[in-house]
Enzyme design. Structure first.
Site, PDB file in Angstrom:
ATOM      1  N   LYS A  87     -17.452 -18.443 -27.943  1.00  0.00           N
ATOM      2  CA  LYS A  87     -16.497 -19.022 -28.888  1.00  0.00           C
ATOM      3  C   LYS A  87     -15.272 -19.522 -28.123  1.00  0.00           C
ATOM      4  O   LYS A  87     -14.626 -18.770 -27.386  1.00  0.00           O
ATOM      5  CB  LYS A  87     -16.084 -17.926 -29.883  1.00  0.00           C
ATOM      6  CG  LYS A  87     -15.717 -18.430 -31.240  1.00  0.00           C
ATOM      7  CD  LYS A  87     -15.555 -17.234 -32.163  1.00  0.00           C
ATOM      8  CE  LYS A  87     -15.145 -17.650 -33.541  1.00  0.00           C
ATOM      9  NZ  LYS A  87     -14.803 -16.499 -34.361  1.00  0.00           N
ATOM     10  N   ILE A  88     -14.976 -20.797 -28.305  1.00  0.00           N
ATOM     11  CA  ILE A  88     -13.930 -21.472 -27.529  1.00  0.00           C
ATOM     12  C   ILE A  88     -12.908 -22.083 -28.496  1.00  0.00           C
ATOM     13  O   ILE A  88     -13.292 -22.817 -29.411  1.00  0.00           O
ATOM     14  CB  ILE A  88     -14.564 -22.642 -26.708  1.00  0.00           C
ATOM     15  CG1 ILE A  88     -15.668 -22.123 -25.774  1.00  0.00           C
ATOM     16  CG2 ILE A  88     -13.509 -23.452 -25.985  1.00  0.00           C
ATOM     17  CD1 ILE A  88     -15.177 -21.585 -24.472  1.00  0.00           C
TER      18      ILE A  88
END
Ligand code: E4P
Length: 217
Positions: A87-88
């Site tokens: 998750k960015i």
């Protein structure tokens, strides 16, 4: 539509998994802290514990905010378990990290998305999932559901592969509205998922069926 549960609580994840409709889990640093999971080693172990409960993808968020550090952390997270989705956050270095990781076939979830422009960039960078936070938009009197509709329209125009993961779901009607709008995935609390099965006519109907059965037996 895929159903993800948005929590780091293992009991709730197990309960959703046992219901048989769970396709994955999303977490974030705040959800980890809520469960009292602190310290890097404990957090990494918790991701693996979650992966061992569910069959689908488990989003694990990077803490770094600079490209090289994000990529390094993302690769470490991806190495933890083959179910991990990195998750960015939607920041400039995050876009670069999405492109780098997706080029390496590492699945990504672009988080903290609040506009169509951000969603367009995430798709261009090859994100597996884009997470528009509809509840937080509603909280500031903006229109979270309209964002889902606009992203759907743009992604369909260009046949982007990026899946729309409706996030920050607050209640059952959010799930239904996102399904109507064609979101590929929703992530929400267990209460919102369980709300889908409730109807007073089901309860009263079942009560009557059981009472009538007892009369004849
Ligand atoms: C998504 O991946 C986020 O974890 C989440 O949906 C945020 O929801 P909130 O606005 O309820 O914190």
């Amino acid at each position: 539509m895929k159903f993800f549960i948005d929590t780091a609580n293992l009991d709730q994840i197990r309960e959703a998994q046992e219901l048989g409709v769970l396709d994955g889990v999303t977490t974030n640093p705040s959800l980890m802290a809520k469960e009292g999971i602190t310290g890097r080693n404990n957090i990494l172990k918790h991701y693996v514990d979650i992966c061992n409960i569910v069959d689908g993808g488990v989003s694990a968020e990077v803490i770094a905010t600079e490209f090289k550090a994000m990529v390094k952390e993302g690769e470490e997270l991806a190495d933890l378990h083959d179910q991990i989705v990195v998750k960015i956050p939607m920041i400039k270095d995050g876009v670069k990290a999405l492109k780098y990781l997706s080029d390496k076939d590492i699945r990504t979830n672009c988080t903290l998305v609040f506009s169509v422009g951000q969603a367009l960039l995430a798709a261009k960078a090859g994100a597996t999932y884009v997470s528009p936070f509809i509840g937080r938009l509603d909280d500031i009197s903006a229109d979270g559901l309209n964002l889902i509709a606009e992203i759907r329209h743009i992604y369909d125009n260009y046949a982007f592969d990026t899946q729309i993961l409706a996030a920050s779901i607050r209640h059952t009607m959010h799930i239904i509205d996102c399904a109507k709008l064609g979101a590929d995935v929703m992530t929400g609390p267990l209460s919102a998922i369980e709300g889908l099965l409730k109807h007073p006519l089901t309860d009263s109907g079942l009560e009557k069926f059981l009472a009538d059965y007892k009369k004849g037996n």
